[in-house]
Motif scaffolding. Structure first.
Motif, short mmCIF file in Angstrom:
data_model
loop_
_atom_site.label_atom_id
_atom_site.label_comp_id
_atom_site.label_asym_id
_atom_site.label_seq_id
_atom_site.Cartn_x
_atom_site.Cartn_y
_atom_site.Cartn_z
N ALA B 64 0.84 -1.20 0.00
CA ALA B 64 0.00 0.00 0.00
C ALA B 64 0.87 1.25 0.00
CB ALA B 64 -0.90 0.00 1.23
N ASN B 65 0.37 2.28 -0.61
CA ASN B 65 0.99 3.60 -0.50
C ASN B 65 0.23 4.34 0.59
OD1 ASN B 65 1.74 6.22 -0.70
ND2 ASN B 65 1.39 6.43 -2.90
N THR B 66 0.79 4.34 1.79
CA THR B 66 0.02 4.80 2.94
C THR B 66 -0.22 6.30 2.95
OG1 THR B 66 2.03 4.84 4.26
CG2 THR B 66 0.69 2.86 4.41
N VAL B 67 0.39 7.01 2.02
CA VAL B 67 0.08 8.44 1.91
C VAL B 67 -1.37 8.61 1.41
CG1 VAL B 67 0.68 10.62 0.77
CG2 VAL B 67 2.48 9.02 1.45
N ILE B 68 -1.76 7.78 0.47
CA ILE B 68 -3.08 7.95 -0.15
C ILE B 68 -3.98 6.73 -0.01
CG2 ILE B 68 -2.33 9.68 -1.85
CD1 ILE B 68 -2.20 7.36 -3.91
N GLU B 69 -3.47 5.64 0.55
CA GLU B 69 -4.26 4.41 0.61
C GLU B 69 -4.39 3.87 2.03
OE1 GLU B 69 -3.30 2.41 -3.78
OE2 GLU B 69 -1.86 2.16 -2.17
N ASN B 70 -5.55 3.30 2.32
CA ASN B 70 -5.76 2.52 3.54
C ASN B 70 -5.69 1.04 3.18
OD1 ASN B 70 -6.33 4.66 5.31
ND2 ASN B 70 -8.44 4.76 4.54
N TYR B 71 -5.34 0.22 4.18
CA TYR B 71 -5.38 -1.21 3.93
C TYR B 71 -5.99 -1.94 5.12
CZ TYR B 71 -1.21 -1.23 6.85
OH TYR B 71 -0.34 -1.05 7.89
N THR B 72 -6.55 -3.10 4.83
CA THR B 72 -7.02 -3.99 5.90
C THR B 72 -6.47 -5.38 5.61
OG1 THR B 72 -9.05 -4.48 4.68
CG2 THR B 72 -9.17 -2.72 6.29
N VAL B 73 -6.19 -6.10 6.69
CA VAL B 73 -5.61 -7.45 6.58
C VAL B 73 -6.58 -8.44 7.22
CG1 VAL B 73 -3.70 -8.93 7.31
CG2 VAL B 73 -3.27 -6.55 6.70
N GLU B 74 -6.89 -9.52 6.52
CA GLU B 74 -7.67 -10.62 7.10
C GLU B 74 -6.83 -11.88 6.97
OE1 GLU B 74 -11.39 -11.12 4.90
OE2 GLU B 74 -11.31 -8.95 4.57
N MET B 75 -6.65 -12.59 8.07
CA MET B 75 -5.92 -13.86 8.05
C MET B 75 -6.93 -15.00 8.08
SD MET B 75 -2.77 -12.71 8.24
CE MET B 75 -1.74 -14.13 8.64
N SER B 76 -6.60 -16.09 7.41
CA SER B 76 -7.44 -17.29 7.55
C SER B 76 -6.54 -18.52 7.48
CB SER B 76 -8.50 -17.34 6.46
OG SER B 76 -7.90 -17.31 5.20
#
Lengths: 77, 77
Positions: B64-76
């Motif tokens: 992710a480019n954290t200046v302009i993007e959000n991210y979410t992580v899901e583990m399975s």
């Protein structure tokens, strides 16, 4: 109401973007990354009363290339 | 074990891809599409024992480019 559509390349279709990410992660020292697939997620804000069938039609006609891509639709309030 | 990462543009960041999709859907006769945001989804196949913290570090450093993007992580499993 909201819909979230995931579009992923079908299994067996070469994914050069995912492969590039896998390679880059390895080069950065992240071991144990065995495979990466990259796809699209499309979040739709819809007027009240929109149905999953309409979103499926959007996928078939525009959002996914069903020759090489699978899609899934999730609706939420 | 698997991880799924969603990367979306932050609110307020112009999303020309999403805007193009919204416009195209309107032109195809789909009424009631009020907004569209398009992002990436990255599915990682990881060796056993991988942790969410490692995936978060991958996001911060590469995915992710954290200046302009959000991210979410899901583990399975």
């Amino acid at each position: 109401m909201k819909a979230r559509v995931h579009v992923m390349l079908k299994n067996g279709v070469l994914d050069p973007q995912g492969e590039a990410v896998r390679h880059a992660l390895g080069a950065m020292g992240f071991d144990g990354v065995e495979g990466v697939r990259q796809g699209k997620v499309i979040e739709l804000d819809l007027a009240e009363g929109a149905t999953e069938a309409q979103v499926t039609e959007m996928c078939e006609r525009l959002l996914a290339n069903t020759v090489i891509e699978n899609y899934t639709v999730e609706m939420s309030a």
